[in-house]
Design an enzyme around this catalytic site. Structure first.
Site, PDB file in Angstrom:
ATOM      1  CD  GLU A 145      -1.071   2.456   1.909  1.00 25.76           C
ATOM      2  OE1 GLU A 145      -1.367   3.558   1.414  1.00 25.76           O
ATOM      3  OE2 GLU A 145      -0.221   2.319   2.798  1.00 25.76           O
ATOM      4  CG  HIS A 156      -9.295   1.338   1.722  1.00 27.36           C
ATOM      5  ND1 HIS A 156      -8.025   0.928   1.361  1.00 27.36           N
ATOM      6  CD2 HIS A 156      -9.798   0.345   2.486  1.00 27.36           C
ATOM      7  CE1 HIS A 156      -7.782  -0.251   1.903  1.00 27.36           C
ATOM      8  NE2 HIS A 156      -8.838  -0.621   2.593  1.00 27.36           N
TER       9      HIS A 156
END
Length: 755
Positions: free
Chosen positions: A667, A696
């Site tokens: 990430e 997200h």
């Protein structure tokens, strides 16, 4: 005389995840903000009433949040970047825009970064301060509103808020100003908050300062003292409210003397993870100060041994008068589920050992009042061995040798072999694993679990979805495909359910971030593999395409860290047991022709000790070998991937390289690709795929945005080592936005190849 009791936070997702579902409906414009607020009010009321009924003396308020308490504090004090505050949206929608981004007619903004909250699986939103940031108490005062709300219910609460030092320690700074430049303004704003709470009738205000358990430099200690000397002085001059400071997840050895000299009315210490908390009391504790003693584990679900808690309290009383001791959990109960009440599928012989949030309230009462019947029942529970060892598992553990942890040939030789065998293009594109989990997918899984459809029907549905997923990826043009994981409810629960030694709950949900909830399985006894867990799905998917399909597994450290672990054996022993089980799956995938196997270790850093001196001896010396144990026996041409997300990996980047994977995806999109500098400085040998966009958020990244990110990566990463991928799995995303985002990702890779 009984002890008084306190709680620092209560679960807030709702006993049946009401907040999650209400927020998701709100995001889809299916309910109004008033309806969302009503759901929130019911959840807060439930928690306050439960704690009041349990006889808790210090009940918290402001522990509720729609997304995250750190983000709440940022909005409370105006520490919000202009790109959010200037959106033509309601305050609530600006808040959610900062939490997970916004893309629409009112603007296009990415979310603020998200990181792990100390050594837990909870995530916080990283506040951002710039030279233009003006710190001031917001007129819309959430803390005051929730205090008044509890007061209207006839319940006296203690307003709690993240402390100024921890807030500044966690924040990122954009510009010339640093934490010290904001200290006075924060002291003024916190003091004003305390004054308003005092005027409303609050007797206490509690500042949570978990950052004090970290290694602290001289300048950090100075900043802490500077903030609180100002803050305490200003509060004392304007109100009579009592001031408490609470610390969690370790001890405050670096700053203990400073804390006890600052004339707090109450000091909270963690006696579960705080290895030196008890000995620190020997340095002296203020005579008229309340000690909030965290003696009940707030992060695990096992029942406390009352006799040992009493022994601990007796040791504490050598330094602090009993009337000044308030017993509490070691941290907020946010990190455990609501209650064991509905766990009817677990046998009573097992469930009697469990204690969730509501049961921990009862434990506090039993310990506080030293109830004889409760103590006798508890002593009986701990008088015999809880579980018995598996002879097969113990033998396999005993037979482990050095060669089980060493993969041959070395990385560089394997890299050459794999380049030739796999024949992938430059900048190979892939995803992290999961594809959108639609309501149809979830319904199929639930129907099978509840016995409403046959296994054949369940498998047929999933095979149809896999075919569709493979077809979509081929249409988009991805290079390395995945099967979509439609059979999986959760990346840990799915594997735990197919391992001996695990126990599963029905409704033991815990918030991970925002609306994301997880149901951690419980390690009950020795762990081993029952049967193949993923092989059939991977083989079926591979038969649908000539492209390579990755086998998808969760690694042993993540399985352990995202479970509730045993307390009767070491974490190391549990990790190696799980590693042996996953190794068997890896070798069977390889045997069945799967050429790339991804073993996710999303939670590797999560349980890294908070103090650097403990990193290797207490964690890395077994965590890294546990991962190597999983893949050390595969062939050189089999490519091993792993994935890590939402943690700060920069300071353990060499250890990550030592995991000896062939490809690691990180990430990185929310963290502005800061990890790139560390990869370059460490001469990172492993091929790498830093995430090029944030999954997200519902926003779709443009081709230009992804190309820009990739060009930035190429400044630090050799082109022959760079993979192109999102930053995490896609299960929470919608189908249309997923397809659009991946099309842009593939197009960006093509542009780089043609450059």
């Amino acid at each position: 005389m009984a002890y008084k009791s306190a709680v620092f936070g209560f679960p807030r997702i709702g006993k049946n995840r009401e907040l999650k579902f209400a927020c998701e409906k709100y995001f889809k414009n299916e309910i109004s903000s008033d309806e969302l607020e009503n759901t929130a009010a019911k959840i807060r009321s439930y928690g306050w009433k439960k704690q009041s009924a349990a006889g808790i003396d210090f009940i918290p308020c402001n522990d509720f949040s729609f997304y995250d308490n750190v983000l709440d504090a940022a909005f409370l004090f105006g520490a919000v970047p202009n790109r959010y505050s200037e959106l033509n949206l309601s305050e609530l929608d600006k808040y959610f825009a900062a939490a997970h981004g916004y893309q629409g007619e009112k603007g296009d903004v990415k979310a603020l970064p998200m990181k792990k909250w100390f050594n837990t699986n909870y995530h916080y939103i990283v506040p951002e301060l710039s030279d233009e940031t003006k710190i001031a108490l917001n007129e819309k005062n959430k803390v005051l509103a929730e205090f008044n709300e509890s007061k209207s219910l006839g319940i006296e609460t203690v307003p709690g808020i993240i402390g100024a030092y921890t807030f500044l320690h966690l924040a990122s700074f954009k510009g010339k100003k640093h934490a010290e430049d904001f200290a006075e303004d924060f002291a003024d704003s916190y003091a004003e908050l305390a004054r308003k709470l005092s005027e409303a009738g609050a007797k206490w205000i509690s500042f949570s300062e978990p950052a004090l358990v970290l290694d602290m430099s001289k300048s950090e200690k100075s900043l802490f003292s500077s903030i609180y000397k100002q803050l305490i002085s200003k509060i004392r001059s304007t109100s009579n409210i009592k001031i408490a400071i609470s610390t969690f997840f370790g001890d405050i050895r670096d700053v203990y003397d400073d804390v006890v000299s600052l004339e707090f009315d109450g000091i909270g210490l963690d006696f579960i993870e705080g290895k030196q908390s008890l000995s620190l009391l020997g340095n002296g504790f203020p005579k008229n100060t309340v000690l909030f003693a965290g003696i009940v584990n707030g992060k695990n679900i096992w029942k406390s041994n009352f006799c040992r808690k009493t022994e601990l309290l007796e040791k504490i009383e050598k330094h602090v008068a009993k009337e000044n001791i308030v017993i509490s959990p070691s941290c907020s109960l946010l990190h455990v589920p609501y209650t064991t009440e509905e766990e009817n599928s677990i046998s009573g012989e097992i469930k009697k050992y469990f204690s969730f949030a509501e049961e921990k309230l009862s434990e506090l009462k039993s310990i506080a009042y030293e109830n004889e019947d409760d103590f006798a029942e508890n002593a009986k529970l701990f008088s015999s061995e809880r579980v018995f060892k598996s002879a097969d598992v113990q033998l396999e553990m005993k037979n482990l040798s050095k060669s089980d942890f060493e993969r041959k040939p070395d990385f560089f030789e394997r890299e050459k072999i794999q380049k030739k065998c796999l024949n992938l293009p430059s900048f190979p594109t892939t995803t992290i694993g999961s594809f959108p989990q639609t309501s149809e997918v979830r319904a199929n899984r639930a129907a099978f679990k509840n016995g409403k459809i046959t296994k054949a029907q369940y498998v047929s549905f999933n095979e149809r979805k896999i075919k569709e997923c493979i077809g979509l990826q081929e249409k988009i043009g991805l290079d390395v495909l995945v099967h979509g994981e439609f059979e999986r409810n959760d990346m840990v629960e799915y594997f735990g359910s197919q391992l001996y030694g695990y126990v599963f709950t029905k409704n033991a949900w815990v918030q991970s971030y925002g609306t994301r909830c997880v149901k951690p399985p419980i390690v009950w006894s020795d762990v081993s593999r029952k049967n193949a867990m993923t092989v059939d799905w991977a083989v079926f998917a591979q038969k649908q395409t000539k492209k390579i399909v990755k086998g998808m597994l969760t690694g042993p450290i993540t399985i352990l860290n995202w479970s509730f672990p045993r307390e009767d054996i070491s974490l190391k022993e549990q990790a190696l047991q799980i590693a042996l089980a996953i190794r068997a799956e890896v070798l069977e995938l390889e045997k069945n022709g799967i050429k790339i196997i991804q073993i996710d270790e999303a939670a590797l850093r999560e349980k890294l000790p908070l103090r650097k001196n403990d990193w290797y001896s207490e964690y890395l010396e077994w965590a890294i070998p546990a991962f190597r144990l999983v893949h050390a026996k595969v062939k050189p041409e089999t490519q091993i991937h792993t994935h890590m997300c939402y943690s700060e990996f920069n300071d353990i980047i060499k250890e990550i390289d030592a995991m000896d994977a062939d490809v690691i995806t990180f990430e990185a999109s929310r963290a502005d690709l800061k990890i790139l500098d560390c990869l370059k400085e460490a001469d990172f040998r492993t091929e790498v795929g830093p995430g090029v966009y944030d999954i997200h958020s519902a926003r779709v990244p443009s081709v230009e945005e992804i190309v820009g990110a990739l060009k930035k990566m190429l400044e630090k990463i050799p082109c022959e080592k760079l993979w192109v991928n999102p930053d995490c799995g896609l299960k929470t995303r919608g189908e249309s936005e997923t397809e659009s985002s991946l099309k842009n990702l593939v197009e960006a890779a093509k542009i780089l190849r043609s450059a």
